[in-house]
Design an enzyme around this catalytic site. Structure first.
Site, PDB file in Angstrom:
ATOM      1  N   CYS A  69      30.638   5.544   4.393  1.00 26.72           N
ATOM      2  CA  CYS A  69      30.749   6.759   4.386  1.00 26.72           C
ATOM      3  C   CYS A  69      30.676   7.323   5.652  1.00 26.72           C
ATOM      4  O   CYS A  69      29.842   6.883   6.670  1.00 26.72           O
ATOM      5  CB  CYS A  69      29.236   7.122   3.853  1.00 26.72           C
ATOM      6  SG  CYS A  69      28.981   8.880   3.691  1.00 26.72           S
ATOM      7  N   CYS A 201      37.005  11.080   5.906  1.00 31.60           N
ATOM      8  CA  CYS A 201      36.264  11.342   4.944  1.00 31.60           C
ATOM      9  C   CYS A 201      36.832  10.162   3.900  1.00 31.60           C
ATOM     10  O   CYS A 201      38.154  10.094   3.620  1.00 31.60           O
ATOM     11  CB  CYS A 201      36.190  12.633   4.346  1.00 31.60           C
ATOM     12  SG  CYS A 201      35.647  12.855   2.578  1.00 31.60           S
TER      13      CYS A 201
HETATM   14  N1  DGL Z   1      31.404   9.974   1.647  1.00 31.82           N
HETATM   15  C1  DGL Z   1      31.434  11.071   2.377  1.00 31.82           C
HETATM   16  C2  DGL Z   1      32.201  10.785   3.643  1.00 31.82           C
HETATM   17  O1  DGL Z   1      33.084  10.038   3.827  1.00 31.82           O
HETATM   18  C3  DGL Z   1      32.339  11.887   1.625  1.00 31.82           C
HETATM   19  C4  DGL Z   1      31.412  12.555   0.479  1.00 31.82           C
HETATM   20  C5  DGL Z   1      29.866  13.150   0.476  1.00 31.82           C
HETATM   21  O2  DGL Z   1      30.065  14.364   1.117  1.00 31.82           O
HETATM   22  O3  DGL Z   1      28.917  12.678   0.135  1.00 31.82           O
HETATM   23  O4  DGL Z   1      32.080  11.854   4.452  1.00 31.82           O
END
Ligand code: DGL
Length: 281
Positions: A69, A201
Site C-alpha cells: 500500500c 496508488c
Molecule cells: N492502497 C492504497 C494506496 O496504494 C489505496 C487505497 C486506500 O486508500 O486504502 O495508496
C-alpha cells in the site's frame, strides 16, 4: 512465507506481478478491509493499523513483510522501521513499495541519504499521482530530495479515484476524472510537463491506459508493480535468509480483516484471477 499487506484489495495489483516474477515463493496476502480505505485517514491511525497488521502477518509465520500500500508505505514505513520493529521483532524485516520507486527515480540506493558526489545530472521533473494522505505525507518529495535534489517532484492528489475504480465507474467517467487530475499536475510542472510519472496508488494500474491517454506523449510512466517485483527479487538474492520458500511449494493465501467472501469479486478484478479470502479473526 512472504507477507504482503495492503489496506484492502489494491495491493493485489502488486501481488499478481510478484507471483509472476517470483513463481517459487510462498506468499500470504492480508487486506485490512475492515478499515479500508486508508487514503483519507489520519497518519496516526494509519501507523497504528499498519503495525497491527504487520504483526498479524508475523504471527502467521512471515519473517518478511512488504507494504504493498502506497499510503501505508508513505505514512508508516519509516516510523515503523525506526520506532517499533527493532525493539519488537529485531530479526524480521518490513519493506514498502515507496522505496523501490524512490530508488528508480533517483538512481541512488535507499540506504544512501545524501546525493552522490558525481550525481549532478540534468534537472528532471517527476509527477506523482496518489491518495490525499500519500501526498500530504510529503514522503516522495522528501526521500527523493535527500538523494537527488536536481529532481523536481510535482504531486497530484486524486482523492475520489480509488472509490470510483472500486465502483467500476464507466470508462468515460474515469477518463474524464483522470484527465482533470493530469491537467492539474501539468499546470504546475516547470516547462508544462514532467519527464516521468509514478502512478503512486495500488488501484491506478487498473486505469493506466486512461493516464497514458491523458498525458502528453513521450512521458515515461514508471511501472510500480514491475519495479517493486524486481526490487524484491534483488532483495531476496542479497538476503537469502528471508527467502519465502518454506518447503510447502509455491502458494498464495488471501486473508482479510473483514468478513470472508465479501471482497472476493472485487479482488478478482485486481488480481486477474479468482481470489478467495479467509477471515484472519
Ligand atoms: N492502497 C492504497 C494506496 O496504494 C489505496 C487505497 C486506500 O486508500 O486504502 O495508496
Amino acid at each position: 512465507m512472504i507477507g504482503v499487506f495492503d489496506s484492502g484489495h489494491g495491493g493485489l495489483t502488486v501481488l499478481r506481478t510478484l507471483v509472476r516474477r517470483l513463481p517459487r515463493q510462498a506468499f500470504v496476502y492480508l487486506g485490512d478491509h475492515a478499515n479500508a480505505p486508508y487514503g483519507g485517514r489520519e497518519p496516526d491511525t494509519i501507523y497504528r493499523l499498519t503495525v497491527a497488521n504487520v504483526e498479524r502477518l508475523f504471527l502467521q509465520g512471515c519473517r518478511l513483510v512488504l507494504l504493498a500500500c502506497n499510503t501505508a508505505s508513505a505514512v508508516a514505513l519509516r516510523r515503523l522501521q525506526q520506532e517499533w520493529l527493532p525493539g519488537a521483532y529485531p530479526d524480521r524485516r518490513v519493506l514498502g513499495v515507496l522505496v523501490p520507486m524512490v530508488e528508480a527515480i533517483t538512481a541512488v540506493p535507499w540506504r544512501v541519504k545524501t546525493p552522490p558526489a558525481n550525481g549532478d545530472g540534468a534537472p528532471t521533473v517527476v509527477g506523482i499521482f496518489a491518495t490525499r494522505r500519500t501526498v500530504d505525507s510529503g514522503a516522495y518529495p522528501l526521500e527523493i530530495g535527500l538523494r537527488a535534489p536536481r529532481v523536481r517532484v510535482v504531486q497530484q492528489p486524486c482523492p475520489a479515484l480509488v472509490a470510483r475504480i472500486e465502483e467500476n465507474a464507466p470508462p468515460d467517467a474515469l477518463a474524464a476524472m483522470i484527465a482533470g487530475h493530469v491537467a492539474d499536475l501539468l499546470a504546475r510542472c516547470p516547462g508544462g510537463r514532467p519527464d516521468s510519472v509514478v502512478l503512486g496508488c495500488t488501484h491506478y494500474p487498473l486505469v493506466a491506459d486512461a493516464f497514458a491517454a491523458a498525458l502528453p506523449s513521450g512521458i515515461a510512466v514508471l511501472d510500480q508493480p514491475r519495479i517493486v517485483a524486481d526490487s524484491l527479487a534483488d532483495y531476496l538474492r542479497r538476503h537469502p535468509e528471508f527467502d519465502g520458500r518454506d518447503g510447502t511449494g509455491p502458494a498464495v493465501r488471501f486473508l482479510t480483516t473483514g468478513p470472508a467472501g465479501a471482497s472476493n469479486g472485487l479482488a478478482t478484478r485486481f488480481f486477474s484471477r479468482p481470489v478467495e479470502f479467509a477471515a484472519i479473526g
